[in-house]
Scaffold this motif. Structure first.
Motif, PDB file in Angstrom:
ATOM      1  N   ARG A 583       0.813  -1.213   0.000  1.00 45.32           N
ATOM      2  CA  ARG A 583       0.000   0.000   0.000  1.00 45.32           C
ATOM      3  C   ARG A 583       0.846   1.263   0.000  1.00 45.32           C
ATOM      4  O   ARG A 583       0.539   2.224  -0.712  1.00 45.32           O
ATOM      5  N   TYR A 584       1.908   1.281   0.789  1.00 47.77           N
ATOM      6  CA  TYR A 584       2.610   2.541   1.040  1.00 47.77           C
ATOM      7  C   TYR A 584       3.866   2.748   0.198  1.00 47.77           C
ATOM      8  O   TYR A 584       4.362   3.865   0.123  1.00 47.77           O
ATOM      9  N   VAL A 638      14.265  -0.845   7.290  1.00 52.99           N
ATOM     10  CA  VAL A 638      15.431  -0.010   7.550  1.00 52.99           C
ATOM     11  C   VAL A 638      16.246   0.081   6.268  1.00 52.99           C
ATOM     12  O   VAL A 638      16.669  -0.948   5.724  1.00 52.99           O
ATOM     13  N   PRO A 639      16.495   1.283   5.744  1.00 52.73           N
ATOM     14  CA  PRO A 639      17.201   1.412   4.463  1.00 52.73           C
ATOM     15  C   PRO A 639      18.600   0.807   4.517  1.00 52.73           C
ATOM     16  O   PRO A 639      19.310   0.937   5.513  1.00 52.73           O
ATOM     17  N   GLY A 640      18.972   0.133   3.430  1.00 54.86           N
ATOM     18  CA  GLY A 640      20.352  -0.319   3.300  1.00 54.86           C
ATOM     19  C   GLY A 640      21.253   0.878   3.116  1.00 54.86           C
ATOM     20  O   GLY A 640      20.870   1.885   2.501  1.00 54.86           O
ATOM     21  N   THR A 641      22.445   0.798   3.656  1.00 56.47           N
ATOM     22  CA  THR A 641      23.357   1.946   3.602  1.00 56.47           C
ATOM     23  C   THR A 641      24.326   1.819   2.441  1.00 56.47           C
ATOM     24  O   THR A 641      24.853   0.733   2.170  1.00 56.47           O
ATOM     25  N   LEU A 653      13.022   3.221  -0.396  1.00 60.75           N
ATOM     26  CA  LEU A 653      11.725   3.115   0.265  1.00 60.75           C
ATOM     27  C   LEU A 653      11.194   4.485   0.665  1.00 60.75           C
ATOM     28  O   LEU A 653       9.994   4.763   0.552  1.00 60.75           O
ATOM     29  N   GLU A 654      12.102   5.337   1.146  1.00 59.87           N
ATOM     30  CA  GLU A 654      11.696   6.692   1.521  1.00 59.87           C
ATOM     31  C   GLU A 654      11.238   7.460   0.295  1.00 59.87           C
ATOM     32  O   GLU A 654      10.219   8.163   0.324  1.00 59.87           O
ATOM     33  N   ILE A 772      19.307   7.925  -5.848  1.00 64.13           N
ATOM     34  CA  ILE A 772      18.451   7.055  -5.038  1.00 64.13           C
ATOM     35  C   ILE A 772      19.151   5.720  -4.854  1.00 64.13           C
ATOM     36  O   ILE A 772      19.625   5.114  -5.821  1.00 64.13           O
ATOM     37  N   SER A 773      19.216   5.276  -3.630  1.00 63.15           N
ATOM     38  CA  SER A 773      19.874   4.013  -3.320  1.00 63.15           C
ATOM     39  C   SER A 773      18.841   2.915  -3.156  1.00 63.15           C
ATOM     40  O   SER A 773      17.931   3.030  -2.336  1.00 63.15           O
TER      41      SER A 773
END
Length: 1007
Positions: A583-584, A638-641, A653-654, A772-773
């Motif tokens: 959804r998001y 949690v985003p991968g760095t 994702l953000e 964008i990562s």
């Protein structure tokens, strides 16, 4: 076990062919329509009902192969090549065929001795004269046998080959002709429609034409001498095989690269030493004139196979020969070039990727006759000829085909074929080829039928059943079957990575069944009626309650399976609405909110409690609130760095969340770069491309597209939308709106099986206003640490693989388990957790009950078996299903020699391997859905005791047929049994009883 074939006697051959009129040699017969009363095609002064047949190769090596091809509709038979080196003196590496995609082989001429080959061709000729009449399959004089000889003049003039040629020109003086004639006269009672006069008038002139096969490197003057000899001394119509090397190294290399075959390894060696085009044209002109003076036909056969290097252990040896769809662009290109050079006045026979998709067009372009090999080596086998025959019959009956195309050939039609094939998916190799995945265990000895789609699905949905229901437009019932194991039919019907299609046998035909689309078809058309017919949710059957943290696919699935079984379930979701990442995060151009809400509408019917907008920090707090079981399904958020000097890239994702919330109203600048190669990277790139003001979006990846983890359709979508790709680049730093990358090259394969990227010294700069990562998201390790849930050294949750339990009565499911995965795997996790909890509570998941008359379901029929057919729209797509759950028989289809039998024993299909007819070509290994080689693992009937003792195959040797005494090998143990008193293995006993009763002619061959 022997890798040399034992030809059938003429008596055994005819008994087999006359046994089952509906499946002659395993092929459903097709009769040339009575409306086509006169054979419309002419060739070599002979009549020809159909202008196609099997090429010189595995399908014309034995008599039963030729019969099978004829029964399927073939009428032109290019007999397998003979040469002086024959029989056991001819070395052939085994396995020798690999045809899972484009085909390769390392065999060249018949493995029989030349006299044996001659006998096989005469037996086949005589058998077709009888069978065509008995079964009313067509005009007994409507087929042609074409000899193939090689490879030099000395060999062709040898007594051995000369006797072969003369024996086929007139077989009346041969021993085998007399054997066939005597058998026919002595068996008139089993030959309806045939009398003694008919038998005595059968023509002994088996063949009046030759296709000359020459090895690569044969000098032009040698080719001319052979052709001259065949025309003048042997007085036969002559065609010479042309090699693709006539096109030149540069053209061939560029053409194959353009069409996706850059991985094929070959150099200019053969091109330099083969006949050159400027030598071929005058040579052919001279031969044409000579043939004309002699009243004979001279032409060319396009093309011979093409040699490439063996670099990936495809087959034994150093070099193999290419055929099939990858050879088509070379063969048709050469046809075009020669047609133009001769102004269309050159007879050209065609082979090289010919099949049901192109054969009619090839014929209309003036190429005639046309022979096939690779298409017959795939599932469907000889039955694939039936589709081609039907196409020609229909054209003849409706007068849309006027018969033999007269010279000149249609140069413009050939040019069009040459130009369009470069974008035709039937010939081009996709970036990420999809071949059916084998199941990593051996085939069972008996009852090996399996539905590969169901077995390939992580939740093992009954795909054959629901596709049949869709085909019958019973959408509510289809959705009942789907939702029995899958509560998210709209999400999976839209977004699933559909591993089922990876296993679909249709991939060996043209493209897989559109299983995902049929699921969505059922969901769209069946949801409202299913909701209407549903009763009240089940009552709670136990006192223990379940709390689920996370309302994404994994949490919703666990809740559904538990609630449907009578558990009291509450789902806690931190967002305002359910649906999680779907959804998001996932853009609406991939899945609509309407589709998401449709799944939620279905799940809401099961009495589940939902608390949205509530974040749970502690599993203990839920236990304190009275929840006995807790399922953590919080995803990987949690985003991968990505370490990049000069800036921190925006996590994918953000970005995707911002894009969805703002409906694309973002400021990204003119140039956007996405780093990564998965589905999320494709989503981010496609979303960025839709943002106003963005001019270019580029995906940067350190390997090539072929190694990107993204699903092929997501990759194709990105390409089609104009996303740019910069491959073999590793980002290093960012400075002044420039992304600085290091150039990479591919080295050896790493643990994942992908080529390891190796850095080079070269660096390049790419314009980038936004980076964008999308390199892989992670789980929230802090949550697990605070809840005393152990993690591995790699930061992943430790869990029991059999239950997904992490601490007593606390479970995990979905992406939180091992990082970003797929929706269907999340559903599988939800089911596993639910089953574990239900077992502890001594509850069971309710059985599926379909209120339907199964006789009304549209089951797959022979009308789709062996038929090449691209994907259809709507419910009609389901009619492409091959019904693999009811019968498999792949190994039967793809065996040219008919060495695998499919027998119906007590309502089940069982496979028996005939050792005597097998030459260990290995083709069945490529298509068996198991990690097995049927010619080595299936129950084997051995021809001799010596063959039995030299093999490790399970199987038997019939010591004495009358007493039913057998030498049997099972589970590696040998024994002697009396079948009449043997009371073990009832299914095997039934199979052996059938063999000894109904297939006696296949027992003891060669004794």
């Amino acid at each position: 076990m022997n890798d040399r074939m034992t030809p059938l006697s003429f008596d055994a051959l005819m008994q087999w062919a006359l046994k089952d009129p509906k499946h002659i040699m395993g092929v459903t017969p097709i009769a040339i329509s009575e409306k086509v009363s006169v054979p419309p095609f002419k060739l070599y002064e002979e009549s020809l009902e159909m202008p196609f047949g099997p090429a010189a190769g595995p399908h014309t090596q034995l008599a039963q192969n030729i019969i099978a091809a004829y029964v399927g509709g073939a009428r032109f038979f290019e007999l397998k090549t003979v040469q002086t080196l024959d029989g056991e003196d001819l070395p052939v590496a085994k396995p020798c065929i690999l045809a899972s995609d484009e085909a390769y082989n390392v065999e060249w001429s018949t493995e029989l001795t030349v006299p044996e080959a001659q006998a096989e061709y005469i037996k086949a000729w005589f058998a077709l004269k009888l069978l065509s009449k008995v079964y009313h399959l067509g005009d007994p004089n409507g087929f042609i046998f074409n000899m193939s000889v090689g490879y030099d003049l000395t060999g062709i003039r040898s007594p051995k080959i000369d006797a072969f040629i003369e024996g086929l020109k007139d077989a009346s003086h041969t021993t085998i002709w007399k054997t066939c004639m005597d058998w026919a006269k002595n068996n008139l009672a089993c030959l309806p429609s045939i009398d003694l006069d008919y038998i005595e008038q059968i023509s002994p002139h088996v063949s009046r034409s030759i296709t000359l096969s020459t090895l690569h490197g044969c000098p032009p003057d040698e080719i001319e001498r052979i052709a001259t000899y065949l025309l003048t001394s042997k007085q036969v119509h002559t065609f010479i095989k042309c090699n693709p090397t006539l096109l030149g190294y540069t053209y061939v290399r560029e053409k194959l690269n353009e069409m996706g075959y850059a991985y094929m390894d070959f150099d200019s060696h053969h091109f330099d030493h083969d006949l050159q085009f400027n030598e071929a044209v005058p040579l052919i002109r001279r031969m044409q004139q000579l043939a004309q003076d002699l009243g004979l036909t001279f032409g060319v056969k396009l093309t011979n196979t093409f040699p490439v290097k063996i670099t990936r252990n495809e087959l034994p040896g150093e070099e193999m020969y290419l055929s099939g769809r990858a050879l088509f662009p070379l063969s048709i290109s050469l046809a075009t070039k020669l047609s133009e050079a001769f102004s269309g006045m050159l007879p050209m026979s065609f082979s090289g990727g010919a099949d049901a998709f192109n054969l009619m067009e090839l014929f209309k372009a003036g190429l005639y006759p046309i022979t096939c090999a690779t298409t017959l080596l795939k599932p469907g086998g000889y039955n694939r000829f039936r589709q081609i025959a039907k196409t020609f019959i229909q054209a003849l009956e409706t007068n849309t085909l006027t018969g033999t195309p007269a010279l000149p050939t249609h140069c413009e039609t050939l040019r069009q074929l040459t130009s369009t094939m470069v974008t035709d998916s039937h010939y081009t190799k996709p970036l990420k080829p999809t071949l059916p995945k084998k199941f990593p265990y051996a085939s069972p000895l008996l009852d090996c039928t399996i539905a590969p789609c169901t077995k390939g699905c992580p939740i093992e949905q009954d795909i054959p059943l629901y596709t049949r229901l869709v085909a019958s437009e019973k959408y509510e019932e289809a959705l009942q079957v789907i939702t029995d194991k899958n509560p998210l039919p709209f999400m999976t019907g839209t977004l699933c990575n559909h591993l089922c299609t990876r296993s679909c046998r249709r991939n060996f035909y043209e493209e897989s069944l559109a299983i995902r689309e049929m699921k969505l078809e059922a969901a769209k058309n069946g949801l409202m009626s299913l909701l209407t017919s549903m009763g009240t949710p089940p009552t709670h059957l136990c006192d223990h309650r379940v709390a689920i943290i996370g309302g994404g696919p994994a949490g919703l699935s666990a809740a559904y399976f538990l609630a449907r079984s009578g558990m009291d379930v509450t789902v806690f979701e931190k967002e305002k609405s359910l649906g999680g990442v779907v959804r998001y995060i996932i853009p609406e151009f991939r899945i609509s909110l309407k589709a998401i809400n449709s799944d939620l509408c279905f799940i809401n019917q099961w009495g589940i409690s939902f608390e949205t907008g509530k974040t749970v920090h502690s599993t203990q707090s839920l236990k304190d609130a009275g929840y006995h079981y807790i399922v953590v399904a919080t995803g990987a958020t949690v985003p991968g760095t990505l370490k990049l000097n000069g800036m921190t890239p925006l996590p994918s994702l953000e970005f995707l969340r911002q894009y969805k919330e703002s409906q694309g109203a973002l400021n990204l600048g003119r140039h956007v770069i996405v780093i990564g190669g998965g589905n999320t990277a494709m989503d981010a790139a496609r979303a960025a491309k839709r943002v106003p003001g963005v001019e270019t979006v580029t995906i940067v990846y350190r390997r090539t597209k072929a190694y990107m983890p993204a699903d092929v359709e997501e990759l194709d979508a990105a390409i089609s939308e104009g996303i740019l790709f910069e491959e073999l680049l590793s980002p290093k730093n960012y400075k002044e709106n420039q992304l600085i990358c290091q150039r990479m090259q591919l080295g050896e394969a790493d643990a994942s099986g992908r080529m390891r990227p190796i850095p080079l010294e070269e660096v390049i700069s790419l314009a980038a206003d936004t980076i964008i990562s999308a390199i892989g998201d992670q789980i929230d390790q802090d949550f697990f640490a605070k809840n005393q849930i152990p993690l591995t050294d790699g930061g992943m949750v430790q869990y029991d693989e059999s239950s997904l339990e992490v601490t007593p009565n606390v479970f995990i499911a979905g992406d939180v388990k091992q990082g970003p995965a797929t929706i269907v795997k999340a559903i599988a996790d939800g089911r596993l957790v639910a089953d574990t909890i239900l077992q502890r509570e001594q509850l069971t998941y309710p059985s599926l009950e379909l209120n339907i008359d199964m006789a009304t379901i549209a089951y797959p029929t022979s009308s789709c078996y062996g038929i090449l057919k691209k994907a259809q729209t709507g419910h009609q797509e389901a009619n492409r299903c091959l019904g693999c759950d009811t019968t498999c028989s792949c190994c039967v289809d793809v065996c040219p020699n008919r060495a695998n039998l499919a027998l119906e024993v007590d309502g089940q299909t069982q496979i028996v391997h005939l050792d005597a007819l097998c030459n260990a070509c290995g083709n069945c290994s490529a298509f068996c859905p198991y990690e097995s080689s049927p010619y080595l693992t299936k129950f084997t009937l051995f021809n001799t005791l010596k063959d039995f003792e030299s093999s490790t195959n399970p199987g038997c040797f019939v010591v004495d047929l009358a007493s039913q005494r057998l030498r049997l090998r099972l589970n590696g143990e040998d024994s002697i049994i009396d079948l009449q008193t043997w009371n073990k293995e009832p299914k095997l006993r039934a199979l052996l009883t059938m063999l000894l009763k109904d297939y006696t002619y296949l027992i003891g061959l060669g004794k």
